[in-house]
Design a protein around this motif. Sequence first.
Motif, PDB file in Angstrom:
ATOM      1  N   ILE A 179       0.852  -1.174   0.000  1.00  0.00           N
ATOM      2  CA  ILE A 179       0.000   0.000   0.000  1.00  0.00           C
ATOM      3  C   ILE A 179       0.896   1.234   0.000  1.00  0.00           C
ATOM      4  N   ARG A 180       0.530   2.182  -0.819  1.00  0.00           N
ATOM      5  CA  ARG A 180       1.328   3.402  -0.989  1.00  0.00           C
ATOM      6  C   ARG A 180       0.446   4.613  -0.695  1.00  0.00           C
ATOM      7  N   HIS A 181       0.789   5.360   0.333  1.00  0.00           N
ATOM      8  CA  HIS A 181       0.127   6.621   0.643  1.00  0.00           C
ATOM      9  C   HIS A 181       0.999   7.764   0.125  1.00  0.00           C
ATOM     10  N   GLU A 182       0.372   8.698  -0.543  1.00  0.00           N
ATOM     11  CA  GLU A 182       1.120   9.850  -1.053  1.00  0.00           C
ATOM     12  C   GLU A 182       0.393  11.142  -0.736  1.00  0.00           C
ATOM     13  N   ILE A 183       1.112  12.078  -0.148  1.00  0.00           N
ATOM     14  CA  ILE A 183       0.652  13.455  -0.012  1.00  0.00           C
ATOM     15  C   ILE A 183       1.466  14.299  -0.978  1.00  0.00           C
TER      16      ILE A 183
END
Length: 257
Positions: A179-183
Amino acid sequence: MGILASLALATALASQWVYAHGGLANYTVGETWYRGYDPDQPAEDQDGKPWMIQRKWASIDPIFSATSPFLACNDPGTPPPSYIPVAAGDNITAVYWYWLHPVGPMTAWLAACPAEAEGGCAAADVNEVGWFKVWEAGLQEGTVTEGMWWQKSFQNWDGSPDLWPVTIPAALRPGLYMIRHEILSIHIEDKPQFYPECAHLNITGAGTAVPPASYLKKFPGAYDPEDPSIKINIYTDAMRNTYNYTIPGGPIWDGKL
């Protein structure tokens, strides 16, 4: 696998992040907390530890280039040994402490990993796997310059964590995933700041769905550096009168074939 921690312990960990704004500190699934990597703590106390479920990121500094090889899972992106167990259809919540930037979109992505017998997510090349977007939020109301962004609305200033829940598509085929979270912060003229972090998941369930190839992206490659949603000056007169913003990276896959 992950470690069970009380909310009190997680709150205590928050003291490390009071002045930081560059990273995802913990994950939760239900009442279980999982510790992420902390670049402010000694690497030898974290690297390869059996409880580690997040890919290593060595600095709170952002990635400045849409073509950087570290855009996928930050720098250096070294894989952890363990996985967060989560059922398809359930939420996984990313935990930040005192996120400071107010402007720009946030996205969450998944990518399938090889089977455990083939090395699992540790064997995955984060720049070559097929990432598919499962969540996004951007400008909620008002103008690009002065409106309310989800990035700002999820911030808390009372000492409690900033929580970012994402639902794993219920119909997704079970297996090992990242899972990749990006802001993406766009508060500085023509100088986007990418803050990605990745963790390893063991997704269970009875689903059979996988996203069509048209939803799969690579990092780098998913973004055009000249995209006006990325290379942007939010302080122009035009932006002060613009009430919409297109989140880069293409559409969300909702779990349907």
